[in-house]
Design an enzyme around this catalytic site. Structure first.
Site, PDB file in Angstrom:
ATOM      1  N   GLU A 181       0.817  -1.199   0.000  1.00 41.33           N
ATOM      2  CA  GLU A 181       0.000   0.000   0.000  1.00 41.33           C
ATOM      3  C   GLU A 181       0.863   1.266   0.000  1.00 41.33           C
ATOM      4  OE1 GLU A 181      -3.814   1.806  -0.002  1.00 41.33           O
ATOM      5  OE2 GLU A 181      -3.344  -0.321  -0.008  1.00 41.33           O
ATOM      6  N   ASP A 182       0.593   2.150  -0.942  1.00 43.91           N
ATOM      7  CA  ASP A 182       1.180   3.500  -0.970  1.00 43.91           C
ATOM      8  C   ASP A 182       2.704   3.526  -1.027  1.00 43.91           C
ATOM      9  OD1 ASP A 182      -1.259   4.667  -1.120  1.00 43.91           O
ATOM     10  OD2 ASP A 182      -1.396   5.258   0.961  1.00 43.91           O
ATOM     11  N   ASP A 230      -3.430  -0.217  -4.510  1.00 46.44           N
ATOM     12  CA  ASP A 230      -3.328   1.015  -5.295  1.00 46.44           C
ATOM     13  C   ASP A 230      -3.389   0.708  -6.780  1.00 46.44           C
ATOM     14  OD1 ASP A 230      -2.880   2.686  -3.010  1.00 46.44           O
ATOM     15  OD2 ASP A 230      -0.842   1.933  -2.946  1.00 46.44           O
TER      16      ASP A 230
END
Length: 538
Positions: free
Chosen positions: A235-236, A259
């Site tokens: 994530e991210d 994402d």
């Protein structure tokens, strides 16, 4: 093991019931006199939560209050969130979580999850074993490199894994005791944090390159040994890192990147829904992206797979998808394209004006993944309205300030013709006496259900076909009445029902693909429901 009693029990969020302990339990667990006499229900406790929440004017203060509730009474927290998702999700996740991450070092009350720094690369297994649960099934992990549209937030990005796993439980039914938020601390390039005495992470520039890759490899190896049934959700991470990590490990372990793949799946669900409800073939859609990073690549790749599932060849599918980045339209004559962009570069004239590109390509839909607020200006929307009877406008960037346009702008500039969905929430719009309800392409319709299916089936891998199946399952649940009101996604307050339906479809695909770690049951829906967490006092 001696039973937890008294204040120790009230301070254990997993078993604490607060004022809902019965007379018998108060006697058994030495709580008499520690609690007031009145025995309350969960419903009564939620009334108190909502009243206290309403006392805070700022969403960030509401967020802090709810995180404290999660630290004191887990069941009450999840019951409250699931009782009114439309109210609570924007507080515990986007958009409020963005500000929470920016200020994490200043608002944190109690650490949650695991913090693993690159200095601890040789001790990752030991750190993972410090977690009090031996059977972790889901971890969301970030390095804080690209939090929403806010950039490098370093270790403060921990708010994202925490929030994401809250949604796995409250919206998908994944039992919280099987979840683990993790942040990989490799430093930060955020000068504000490096000079902030309350920043809790490594005070050094971000580590990149081979040293970073070796750290990630050590982490994956340790996870597979300590928690062999765990699914790792990335994530991210920054775009290039996100793509490289996903491609490196997707065939080696149970992993995915929300994402890239989750965003792709929910966007695709919206386009499937639109095509179905307009009685048009999905194969007739043509897409133009503003932004050509990891999110754009993920959505475009998923759309190409949908085109192919519906009968187009690979070459035909790619011809329906165009991209535009800071240097203009992706065309074959350009020499600055990354490897993952080449498939979407066309033999076409160069163009550096997005509004002009709309007129030249005549897309049925524009998709904003640029994180540039206002990039879909009036000229862009008006041009889309010139080439389409019902222009599809999807500004997907988060948070709200980074959205390529607002719902009001899209409806006003298109004179009410736009079909609109965004990554951030927008209020209904009154245009010339008609109320338009903006759609929100929220990944929450995808990843919690996917997670529940993976958890229940103990899937060994996560494939794009699983995510595309989830997309189709979400789209199927949008009714003609919803569409008449401007909705192209299910309503958020129906999220748990939607998630069960999606999880069933994905689980069927997992079993049929031979990826399950358990035997196929006779009734998959009953099997899924039997595995779900229900926030009720035991």
């Amino acid at each position: 093991m001696e039973a937890i009693t008294g204040y120790s029990l009230l301070r254990n969020p997993r078993f604490n019931k607060g004022t809902a302990f019965t007379l018998e339990e108060r006697e058994k667990f030495k709580l008499k006199g520690i609690l007031p006499d009145t025995i309350e229900t969960l419903a009564t406790q939620i009334l108190r939560v909502e009243e206290q929440l309403d006392n805070f004017e700022k969403p960030i203060n509401q967020y802090v209050y709810l995180m404290q509730l999660l630290d004191t009474n887990e069941t009450l927290f999840f019951k409250a969130v699931s009782s009114d998702p439309a109210k609570f999700l924007p507080i515990v996740y986007t958009p409020t979580v963005g500000e929470a991450c920016q200020r994490l070092g200043h608002i944190i009350r109690r650490p949650r999850g695991l913090f693993i720094s690159i200095d601890q690369k040789d001790h990752i297994k030991e750190i993972l074993r410090n977690w009090p649960v031996e059977d972790v099934r889901f971890t969301v992990v970030t390095d804080g490199g690209r939090i929403l549209g806010l950039g490098d937030l370093g270790i403060n990005g921990m708010g994202i894994p925490i929030g994401k796993l809250i949604l796995y439980t409250s919206c998908g039914g994944v039992p919280p005791e099987y979840t683990l938020p993790i942040v990989l601390d490799v430093g930060t390039n955020n000068e504000e944090f490096l000079n902030d005495s309350l920043y809790p992470g490594l005070r050094r520039k971000r580590i990149r390159g081979p040293e970073f890759d070796a750290f990630v490899a050590a982490f994956v190896e340790a996870m597979n040994e300590v928690f062999p049934k765990a699914c790792i959700q990335w994530e991210d991470f920054t775009g290039v890192d996100a793509i490289r990590i996903l491609e490196t490990y997707r065939e080696k372990t149970c992993t995915f990147n929300d994402d890239i793949q989750g965003t792709a799946a929910i966007a695709t669900a919206g386009f499937i829904s639109i095509s179905r409800l307009m009685n048009k073939s999905f194969k007739d859609q043509c897409f133009l992206f503003l932004g050509a990073g990891a999110a754009a690549f993920g959505i475009a790749d998923m759309l190409a797979k949908k085109f192919q599932r519906d009968g187009l060849t690979t070459e035909e599918a790619y011809k329906q998808i165009w991209m535009f980045d800071v240097n203009g339209l992706l065309v074959k004559s350009r020499t600055d394209l990354a490897p993952h962009q080449l498939a979407f570069a066309h033999d076409f004239d160069a163009c550096t004006d997005f509004a002009e590109a709309v007129l030249k390509i005549k897309p049925t839909a524009i998709v904003g993944v640029s994180t540039v607020g206002g990039a879909f200006n009036q000229q862009v929307i008006e041009n889309m309205s010139l080439v389409n009877e019902r222009p599809i406008i999807f500004p997907y960037s988060n948070p709200t300030s980074h959205s390529e346009c607002t719902a009001e702008q899209a409806y006003t500039w298109s004179k009410g013709k736009a079909i609109f969905a965004s990554g951030s929430p927008f209020a209904p719009v009154n245009y010339e006496g008609k109320i338009y309800t903006p759609g929100q392409g929220n990944n929450v319709f995808i990843f919690p259900a996917l997670g529940m299916a993976i958890f229940a089936t103990e899937a060994r891998r996560v494939t794009d076909d699983m995510l595309l199946t989830a997309s189709e399952a979400v789209a199927e649940q949008v009714t003609a009445a919803d569409f008449e009101n401007g909705l192209i996604y299910p309503q958020v307050n129906n999220i748990l029902k939607v998630s069960i339906n999606v999880a069933v479809r994905v689980a069927e695909h997992i079993f049929d693909s031979g990826l399950a770690g358990v035997s196929k049951p006779e009734n998959i829906r009953a099997f899924i429901e039997s595995k779900m967490y229900i926030p009720e006092y035991k």
